[in-house]
Design a protein around this motif. Structure first.
Motif, PDB file in Angstrom:
ATOM      1  N   MET A  35      12.367   5.855 -12.044  1.00 41.18           N
ATOM      2  CA  MET A  35      12.620   4.544 -11.488  1.00 41.18           C
ATOM      3  C   MET A  35      12.138   4.490 -10.043  1.00 41.18           C
ATOM      4  O   MET A  35      12.237   5.468  -9.312  1.00 41.18           O
ATOM      5  N   ALA A  36      11.640   3.348  -9.657  1.00 38.66           N
ATOM      6  CA  ALA A  36      11.134   3.175  -8.304  1.00 38.66           C
ATOM      7  C   ALA A  36      12.292   2.928  -7.344  1.00 38.66           C
ATOM      8  O   ALA A  36      13.314   2.369  -7.716  1.00 38.66           O
ATOM      9  N   ASP A  37      12.097   3.375  -6.121  1.00 38.05           N
ATOM     10  CA  ASP A  37      13.149   3.238  -5.126  1.00 38.05           C
ATOM     11  C   ASP A  37      13.156   1.857  -4.485  1.00 38.05           C
ATOM     12  O   ASP A  37      14.219   1.317  -4.210  1.00 38.05           O
ATOM     13  N   THR A  38      12.012   1.286  -4.249  1.00 36.61           N
ATOM     14  CA  THR A  38      11.960   0.005  -3.544  1.00 36.61           C
ATOM     15  C   THR A  38      11.473  -1.108  -4.478  1.00 36.61           C
ATOM     16  O   THR A  38      10.933  -0.850  -5.559  1.00 36.61           O
ATOM     17  N   GLN A  39      11.664  -2.304  -4.015  1.00 39.52           N
ATOM     18  CA  GLN A  39      11.237  -3.483  -4.774  1.00 39.52           C
ATOM     19  C   GLN A  39       9.712  -3.499  -4.923  1.00 39.52           C
ATOM     20  O   GLN A  39       9.185  -3.834  -5.979  1.00 39.52           O
ATOM     21  N   GLU A  40       8.994  -3.111  -3.882  1.00 39.23           N
ATOM     22  CA  GLU A  40       7.531  -3.091  -3.925  1.00 39.23           C
ATOM     23  C   GLU A  40       7.027  -2.094  -4.960  1.00 39.23           C
ATOM     24  O   GLU A  40       6.080  -2.370  -5.683  1.00 39.23           O
ATOM     25  N   ASP A  41       7.668  -0.927  -5.039  1.00 39.68           N
ATOM     26  CA  ASP A  41       7.262   0.083  -6.023  1.00 39.68           C
ATOM     27  C   ASP A  41       7.507  -0.428  -7.443  1.00 39.68           C
ATOM     28  O   ASP A  41       6.700  -0.203  -8.343  1.00 39.68           O
ATOM     29  N   ARG A  42       8.635  -1.106  -7.663  1.00 38.64           N
ATOM     30  CA  ARG A  42       8.938  -1.657  -8.990  1.00 38.64           C
ATOM     31  C   ARG A  42       7.912  -2.717  -9.380  1.00 38.64           C
ATOM     32  O   ARG A  42       7.439  -2.754 -10.505  1.00 38.64           O
ATOM     33  N   LEU A  43       7.575  -3.599  -8.423  1.00 40.52           N
ATOM     34  CA  LEU A  43       6.569  -4.621  -8.704  1.00 40.52           C
ATOM     35  C   LEU A  43       5.198  -3.994  -9.009  1.00 40.52           C
ATOM     36  O   LEU A  43       4.484  -4.439  -9.905  1.00 40.52           O
TER      37      LEU A  43
ATOM     38  N   GLN B  22       4.678  -1.039 -10.329  1.00 38.95           N
ATOM     39  CA  GLN B  22       4.754  -0.448 -11.670  1.00 38.95           C
ATOM     40  C   GLN B  22       4.660  -1.522 -12.754  1.00 38.95           C
ATOM     41  O   GLN B  22       3.990  -1.345 -13.764  1.00 38.95           O
ATOM     42  N   ILE B  23       5.350  -2.640 -12.547  1.00 43.80           N
ATOM     43  CA  ILE B  23       5.300  -3.734 -13.527  1.00 43.80           C
ATOM     44  C   ILE B  23       3.879  -4.278 -13.649  1.00 43.80           C
ATOM     45  O   ILE B  23       3.371  -4.488 -14.752  1.00 43.80           O
ATOM     46  N   LEU B  24       3.222  -4.488 -12.508  1.00 41.33           N
ATOM     47  CA  LEU B  24       1.851  -4.987 -12.532  1.00 41.33           C
ATOM     48  C   LEU B  24       0.900  -3.987 -13.181  1.00 41.33           C
ATOM     49  O   LEU B  24       0.009  -4.383 -13.947  1.00 41.33           O
ATOM     50  N   ALA B  25       1.076  -2.716 -12.905  1.00 38.62           N
ATOM     51  CA  ALA B  25       0.221  -1.699 -13.518  1.00 38.62           C
ATOM     52  C   ALA B  25       0.412  -1.677 -15.031  1.00 38.62           C
ATOM     53  O   ALA B  25      -0.558  -1.566 -15.790  1.00 38.62           O
TER      54      ALA B  25
END
Length: 101
Positions: A1-9, A11-14
């Motif tokens: 799981m990503a730590d920050t909101q930017e990392d999650r976004l 991952q979702i985009l990728a």
């Protein structure tokens, strides 16, 4: 799981990008040879020529007066050019420009 909101976004985009590319690659392979923007299989020169002839024939059948009207207009314009006192529309160009200079 990503730590920050930017990392999650990211991952979702990728993941969405990978899914879209996978869809497009399978779609392209399933449609191989079925469609080409460069070469039309429907509007070939032969088809267009046949369509033009068929449309011309239909036009003459539907509007017989049109052919007569066009022929009379062309003969009228030929008659106008035969008379010396009728000048054509537009600028007049001298027959021999080199002789005047």
């Amino acid at each position: 799981m990503a730590d920050t909101q930017e990392d999650r976004l990211a991952q979702i985009l990728a993941r969405k990008r990978a899914q879209a590319m996978g869809y497009l690659s399978t779609r392209k392979s399933s449609l191989a040879g079925a469609y080409s923007k460069a070469e039309s299989r429907v509007f070939t020169p032969e088809f267009v020529s046949e369509l033009e002839q068929a449309n011309s024939t239909r036009r003459v059948i539907r509007n017989p007066w049109l052919t007569e009207t066009l022929q009379s207009h062309s003969s009228d314009s030929d008659d106008l050019h035969r008379h010396a006192n009728v000048l054509p529309f537009g600028p007049q160009i001298a027959a021999d420009m080199s002789a005047t200079h």
